[in-house]
Write a protein that holds these residues in place. Structure first.
Motif, mmCIF file in Angstrom:
data_model
loop_
_atom_site.group_PDB
_atom_site.id
_atom_site.type_symbol
_atom_site.label_atom_id
_atom_site.label_comp_id
_atom_site.label_asym_id
_atom_site.label_seq_id
_atom_site.Cartn_x
_atom_site.Cartn_y
_atom_site.Cartn_z
ATOM 1 N N ARG A 115 3.008 -0.443 9.670
ATOM 2 C CA ARG A 115 3.753 0.755 10.071
ATOM 3 C C ARG A 115 2.750 1.886 10.230
ATOM 4 O O ARG A 115 2.108 2.305 9.249
ATOM 5 C CB ARG A 115 4.789 1.115 9.001
ATOM 6 C CG ARG A 115 5.626 2.364 9.308
ATOM 7 C CD ARG A 115 6.623 2.116 10.403
ATOM 8 N NE ARG A 115 7.644 3.182 10.442
ATOM 9 C CZ ARG A 115 8.633 3.235 11.324
ATOM 10 N NH1 ARG A 115 8.739 2.285 12.249
ATOM 11 N NH2 ARG A 115 9.514 4.210 11.303
ATOM 12 N N TYR A 116 2.572 2.354 11.451
ATOM 13 C CA TYR A 116 1.577 3.390 11.723
ATOM 14 C C TYR A 116 2.257 4.659 12.210
ATOM 15 O O TYR A 116 3.107 4.620 13.105
ATOM 16 C CB TYR A 116 0.588 2.912 12.787
ATOM 17 C CG TYR A 116 -0.370 3.988 13.245
ATOM 18 C CD1 TYR A 116 -1.287 4.549 12.358
ATOM 19 C CD2 TYR A 116 -0.350 4.459 14.548
ATOM 20 C CE1 TYR A 116 -2.158 5.552 12.768
ATOM 21 C CE2 TYR A 116 -1.217 5.450 14.975
ATOM 22 C CZ TYR A 116 -2.121 5.999 14.079
ATOM 23 O OH TYR A 116 -2.975 6.994 14.485
ATOM 24 N N ILE A 117 1.874 5.773 11.592
ATOM 25 C CA ILE A 117 2.359 7.093 12.008
ATOM 26 C C ILE A 117 1.128 7.932 12.340
ATOM 27 O O ILE A 117 0.308 8.222 11.465
ATOM 28 C CB ILE A 117 3.189 7.767 10.901
ATOM 29 C CG1 ILE A 117 4.398 6.896 10.547
ATOM 30 C CG2 ILE A 117 3.641 9.160 11.344
ATOM 31 C CD1 ILE A 117 5.235 7.428 9.398
ATOM 32 N N GLY A 118 1.001 8.282 13.592
ATOM 33 C CA GLY A 118 -0.152 9.053 14.042
ATOM 34 C C GLY A 118 0.092 10.540 14.086
ATOM 35 O O GLY A 118 -0.748 11.299 14.566
ATOM 36 N N GLY A 119 1.237 10.995 13.585
ATOM 37 C CA GLY A 119 1.624 12.396 13.642
ATOM 38 C C GLY A 119 3.079 12.484 14.048
ATOM 39 O O GLY A 119 3.784 11.471 14.138
ATOM 40 N N ALA A 138 4.790 10.074 16.734
ATOM 41 C CA ALA A 138 3.933 8.919 17.025
ATOM 42 C C ALA A 138 4.131 7.873 15.930
ATOM 43 O O ALA A 138 3.333 7.754 14.998
ATOM 44 C CB ALA A 138 2.474 9.338 17.108
ATOM 45 N N ILE A 139 5.241 7.145 16.014
ATOM 46 C CA ILE A 139 5.657 6.222 14.963
ATOM 47 C C ILE A 139 5.784 4.820 15.551
ATOM 48 O O ILE A 139 6.462 4.630 16.572
ATOM 49 C CB ILE A 139 7.000 6.668 14.340
ATOM 50 C CG1 ILE A 139 6.868 8.105 13.798
ATOM 51 C CG2 ILE A 139 7.439 5.710 13.254
ATOM 52 C CD1 ILE A 139 8.185 8.709 13.358
ATOM 53 N N HIS A 140 5.150 3.832 14.919
ATOM 54 C CA HIS A 140 5.107 2.494 15.501
ATOM 55 C C HIS A 140 5.199 1.422 14.421
ATOM 56 O O HIS A 140 4.562 1.529 13.367
ATOM 57 C CB HIS A 140 3.784 2.280 16.255
ATOM 58 C CG HIS A 140 3.485 3.311 17.282
ATOM 59 N ND1 HIS A 140 3.872 3.193 18.607
ATOM 60 C CD2 HIS A 140 2.820 4.500 17.188
ATOM 61 C CE1 HIS A 140 3.458 4.263 19.281
ATOM 62 N NE2 HIS A 140 2.825 5.063 18.449
ATOM 63 N N ARG A 150 -1.253 8.020 9.033
ATOM 64 C CA ARG A 150 -1.063 7.172 7.862
ATOM 65 C C ARG A 150 -0.608 5.790 8.302
ATOM 66 O O ARG A 150 0.074 5.629 9.315
ATOM 67 C CB ARG A 150 -0.079 7.786 6.867
ATOM 68 C CG ARG A 150 1.228 8.292 7.455
ATOM 69 C CD ARG A 150 1.667 9.540 6.687
ATOM 70 N NE ARG A 150 3.000 9.982 7.037
ATOM 71 C CZ ARG A 150 3.241 10.934 7.937
ATOM 72 N NH1 ARG A 150 2.241 11.495 8.610
ATOM 73 N NH2 ARG A 150 4.472 11.336 8.185
ATOM 74 N N LEU A 151 -1.007 4.832 7.521
ATOM 75 C CA LEU A 151 -0.773 3.437 7.862
ATOM 76 C C LEU A 151 -0.312 2.696 6.618
ATOM 77 O O LEU A 151 -0.940 2.785 5.563
ATOM 78 C CB LEU A 151 -2.075 2.812 8.388
ATOM 79 C CG LEU A 151 -2.056 1.323 8.724
ATOM 80 C CD1 LEU A 151 -1.166 1.052 9.936
ATOM 81 C CD2 LEU A 151 -3.478 0.823 8.990
ATOM 82 N N THR A 152 0.781 1.978 6.733
ATOM 83 C CA THR A 152 1.274 1.132 5.649
ATOM 84 C C THR A 152 1.127 -0.326 6.070
ATOM 85 O O THR A 152 1.646 -0.735 7.108
ATOM 86 C CB THR A 152 2.750 1.429 5.317
ATOM 87 O OG1 THR A 152 2.881 2.791 4.912
ATOM 88 C CG2 THR A 152 3.237 0.531 4.194
ATOM 89 N N VAL A 153 0.382 -1.077 5.279
ATOM 90 C CA VAL A 153 0.178 -2.498 5.529
ATOM 91 C C VAL A 153 1.119 -3.279 4.619
ATOM 92 O O VAL A 153 0.972 -3.243 3.390
ATOM 93 C CB VAL A 153 -1.278 -2.913 5.242
ATOM 94 C CG1 VAL A 153 -1.512 -4.355 5.681
ATOM 95 C CG2 VAL A 153 -2.260 -1.973 5.900
ATOM 96 N N LEU A 154 2.099 -3.945 5.181
ATOM 97 C CA LEU A 154 2.960 -4.848 4.420
ATOM 98 C C LEU A 154 2.260 -6.198 4.377
ATOM 99 O O LEU A 154 1.894 -6.746 5.425
ATOM 100 C CB LEU A 154 4.333 -4.973 5.076
ATOM 101 C CG LEU A 154 5.077 -3.650 5.324
ATOM 102 C CD1 LEU A 154 6.405 -3.910 6.007
ATOM 103 C CD2 LEU A 154 5.292 -2.910 4.020
ATOM 104 N N ALA A 155 2.047 -6.734 3.178
ATOM 105 C CA ALA A 155 1.149 -7.872 3.060
ATOM 106 C C ALA A 155 1.574 -8.844 1.966
ATOM 107 O O ALA A 155 2.410 -8.528 1.117
ATOM 108 C CB ALA A 155 -0.273 -7.368 2.772
ATOM 109 N N GLU A 156 0.954 -10.021 2.013
ATOM 110 C CA GLU A 156 1.028 -11.019 0.946
ATOM 111 C C GLU A 156 -0.338 -11.038 0.263
ATOM 112 O O GLU A 156 -1.369 -11.285 0.922
ATOM 113 C CB GLU A 156 1.337 -12.402 1.520
ATOM 114 C CG GLU A 156 2.703 -12.517 2.187
ATOM 115 C CD GLU A 156 3.792 -12.952 1.219
ATOM 116 O OE1 GLU A 156 3.449 -13.231 0.049
ATOM 117 O OE2 GLU A 156 4.949 -13.023 1.639
ATOM 118 N N ALA A 157 -0.376 -10.758 -1.021
ATOM 119 C CA ALA A 157 -1.642 -10.720 -1.755
ATOM 120 C C ALA A 157 -2.045 -12.138 -2.166
ATOM 121 O O ALA A 157 -1.218 -12.921 -2.627
ATOM 122 C CB ALA A 157 -1.513 -9.838 -2.986
#
Length: 234
Positions: free
Chosen positions: A134-138, A141-143, A84-91
């Motif tokens: 924020r990427y969690i590959g399992g 595996a957190i980055h 799962r991947l969370t993209v923190l962004a400015e729209a």
């Protein structure tokens, strides 16, 4: 920063085509507001969404453009172990006519049914400019990642992508069917190639989007041709 984590995070963003958009609630200050949205990627590799002007999330973004998009891996039984991947962004709402036309042409390829309600109702294109990822590959595996997006060289340079897509869909339907078979994807309805980037290509089968990776990164149309031929000969 883990190079492998960046690659896997970007591939997850490419493989999926819908996520949960979280905005700052204007009606209930202090609370996050989540909604499901489809997306494809801009020439910069940023999520591109098409949203109604009367939708709550649009009102929220107009008041505060800070948001996030959660993208989760499909088809995994254990939700705690999936990617799962969370993209923190400015729209940012697209307001330049040429940018809107380019976004529409791309978005319609992925989601052709959107053409009608975009024209008939008050919908606008927004791009989500990443701030951090924020990427969690399992498990374990957190980055936190600062730079995941990759510009599409075939969209930026004279829109070579459109020509390649037209050529594949018009002249190489058998090769596309072979890619579908090799990947174990549904054989009906017939797949359409709707996007090409330096790392792979997108197929639309009905209303579902699938991304298949090239054997190697391609930085020019000639390399794409070689990769597609090699995949067809497997």
């Amino acid at each position: 920063m883990s190079t492998e984590a960046v690659k896997h995070a970007r591939q997850l963003l490419l493989k999926e085509y819908r996520g949960v958009l979280s905005t700052h609630s204007a009606a209930m200050p202090g609370f996050p507001f989540g909604s499901s949205v489809p997306y494809c990627l801009t020439e910069n590799g940023w999520p591109l969404i098409l949203i109604s002007r009367i939708a709550q999330h649009t009102k929220n973004l107009k008041a505060d453009p800070r948001c996030s998009l959660l993208v989760a891996e499909r088809g995994v039984e254990d939700v705690q172990a999936n990617g799962r991947l969370t993209v923190l962004a400015e729209a940012r709402q697209l307001d330049d006519a040429s940018a809107i036309d380019a976004a529409a042409a791309r978005y319609y390829r992925y989601f052709p049914e959107s053409r009608d309600y975009h024209r008939a109702h008050d919908f606008d294109f927004w791009s989500l400019q990443p701030v951090r990822w924020r990427y969690i590959g399992g498990f374990g595996a957190i980055h936190w990642l600062d730079d995941v997006a990759l510009s599409n060289p075939f969209t930026r340079a004279g829109d070579a992508e459109s020509g390649m897509l037209e050529h594949m869909n018009d002249d190489h339907a058998a090769a596309i069917a072979h890619y579908v078979e090799r990947a174990g994807l549904p054989s009906a309805p017939a797949a359409q190639m709707v996007g090409i980037d330096s790392e792979g290509f997108h197929l639309r089968i009905g209303q579902t989007i699938h991304w298949l990776a090239f054997p190697d990164t391609c930085d020019n149309p000639g390399a794409v041709r070689q990769a597609l031929v090699a995949m067809a000969r497997r």
